[in-house]
Design an enzyme around this catalytic site. Structure first.
Site, PDB file in Angstrom:
ATOM      1  N   CYS A 113       0.575  -1.399   0.207  1.00 41.74           N
ATOM      2  CA  CYS A 113      -0.387  -0.157   0.384  1.00 41.74           C
ATOM      3  C   CYS A 113       0.717   1.346   0.138  1.00 41.74           C
ATOM      4  O   CYS A 113       2.200   1.278   0.735  1.00 41.74           O
ATOM      5  CB  CYS A 113      -0.708   0.081   0.830  1.00 41.74           C
ATOM      6  SG  CYS A 113       0.171   0.154   2.870  1.00 41.74           S
TER       7      CYS A 113
ATOM      8  N   GLU B 241      -0.107  -0.514  15.611  1.00 41.69           N
ATOM      9  CA  GLU B 241      -1.012   0.529  14.879  1.00 41.69           C
ATOM     10  C   GLU B 241      -2.266   0.723  15.971  1.00 41.69           C
ATOM     11  O   GLU B 241      -2.344   2.203  16.664  1.00 41.69           O
ATOM     12  CB  GLU B 241      -2.324   0.378  13.646  1.00 41.69           C
ATOM     13  CG  GLU B 241      -2.590   1.435  13.267  1.00 41.69           C
ATOM     14  CD  GLU B 241      -3.625   1.475  12.227  1.00 41.69           C
ATOM     15  OE1 GLU B 241      -4.781   1.616  11.852  1.00 41.69           O
ATOM     16  OE2 GLU B 241      -3.725   0.645  11.745  1.00 41.69           O
TER      17      GLU B 241
ATOM     18  N   SER C  15      -0.944  -9.969   9.473  1.00 39.22           N
ATOM     19  CA  SER C  15      -2.763 -10.027   9.734  1.00 39.22           C
ATOM     20  C   SER C  15      -3.554  -9.900   8.550  1.00 39.22           C
ATOM     21  O   SER C  15      -4.281 -10.449   8.238  1.00 39.22           O
ATOM     22  CB  SER C  15      -3.193  -9.086  11.114  1.00 39.22           C
ATOM     23  OG  SER C  15      -2.555  -7.744  10.928  1.00 39.22           O
TER      24      SER C  15
ATOM     25  N   SER D  99       1.332  -6.513   2.779  1.00 40.40           N
ATOM     26  CA  SER D  99       3.219  -5.711   3.004  1.00 40.40           C
ATOM     27  C   SER D  99       3.711  -7.019   2.231  1.00 40.40           C
ATOM     28  O   SER D  99       4.824  -7.527   2.605  1.00 40.40           O
ATOM     29  CB  SER D  99       2.837  -6.455   4.391  1.00 40.40           C
ATOM     30  OG  SER D  99       2.244  -7.993   4.275  1.00 40.40           O
TER      31      SER D  99
END
Length: 290
Positions: free
Chosen positions: A15, A131, A227, A270
């Site tokens: 991203c 995060e 995740s 990722s």
């Protein structure tokens, strides 16, 4: 075996937040030669190793407290205020690569926590995720983290609730949390929910489902720590049972490829593009020589 059609998904991969973090790391590594990064810059061991070879050293929060007079990169996930305080005290120069979407969310949560001291700040996210730790830090630790419906028992439904979401959670999961909270609210209680999910991540779900359905075999390339990778892999597998998760080409089983006329290769936010391309080259090598 017959040579299959091999397609690498052009919408898979990093991203923009991760792209920016890696660009900043490489810019610093050019002149410096060594740079510290607080936690894995991305949840992909192959990419972490590539950057380690260039001089990017991954450290923990305990390491940070012991370091002085160095440069430390903060990855896209973001950090709580305490990290910046430690850096200032230890004369550490911060290279801040916090994703703009995460940074905006941190500011909104901090403002809510300060302006609504009696409301419960609730974050839909993964407990312990980097995060989420950064988001909870904006509230001086008072935010309530809920991972699923079962966690809603942590909330007092007789008190006002401000609900936010980790940027990489699913839209459907967030919607389910909202509906359940609304169902449990006591009369007269104020409840506000804020859709803070990154669309660049969320919109990949439907795309990947379509991509998986279009191929007879899907190779989902992702690091084991991601995740987001596990979530997107399960989405692909729900559409196409012939979906396998691999970290890199060494985990490829040639038997999977037998009799598969169309092979799709995709990955998580990722997953670096170069790694998916290496998997594609390995598939081509096995099918041509097989």
């Amino acid at each position: 075996m017959n040579t299959p059609i091999i397609e690498i998904d052009d919408k898979s991969g990093f991203c923009f937040g991760v792209v920016t973090a890696i660009r900043k790391a490489e810019e610093e590594l050019g002149p410096a030669g060594t740079l510290y990064c607080l936690g894995d810059i991305v949840h992909n061991s192959d990419e972490v190793q590539r950057l380690l070879n260039k001089g990017l050293v991954t450290i923990t929060h305990d390491d940070l407290a012991r370091l002085h007079n160095v440069k430390v990169l903060l990855r896209a996930h973001g950090e709580p205020p305490s990290t910046y305080e430690i850096a200032k005290a230890n004369n550490i120069e911060i290279i801040d690569a916090t994703c703009p979407v995460v940074l905006q969310l941190q500011r909104r949560i901090k403002k809510s926590a300060e302006s609504l001291p009696d409301a419960q700040i609730v974050i839909y996210g993964k407990q312990g995720h980097a995060e989420v730790n950064g988001l909870v830090g904006q509230t001086a630790g008072r935010a309530i983290v809920v991972q699923d419906i079962a966690d809603l028992d942590k909330i007092d439904f007789s008190k006002d609730i401000e609900l936010y979401s980790q940027t990489t959670k699913s839209l459907s999961g967030f919607s389910n949390i909202i509906k359940e909270i609304e169902h449990r609210l006591k009369p007269g209680v104020k409840f506000n929910s804020y859709d803070t999910i990154c669309r660049q991540v969320a919109n990949r779900v439907e795309h990947l489902r379509d991509f998986a359905a279009a191929h007879s075999l899907v190779l989902f390339v992702s690091g084991k720590k991601s995740s987001n990778g596990r979530f997107l892999f399960e989405e692909c597998k729900s559409v196409n049972p012939s979906t396998y998760m691999i970290s890199n080409p060494t985990e490829l089983d040639p038997e999977w490829l037998s009799g598969k006329p169309s092979i799709g290769i995709c990955g998580a936010t990722s997953t670096p593009r170069w790694l998916m391309e290496e998997v594609g080259e390995k598939v081509n090598e096995l099918t041509v020589n097989g």
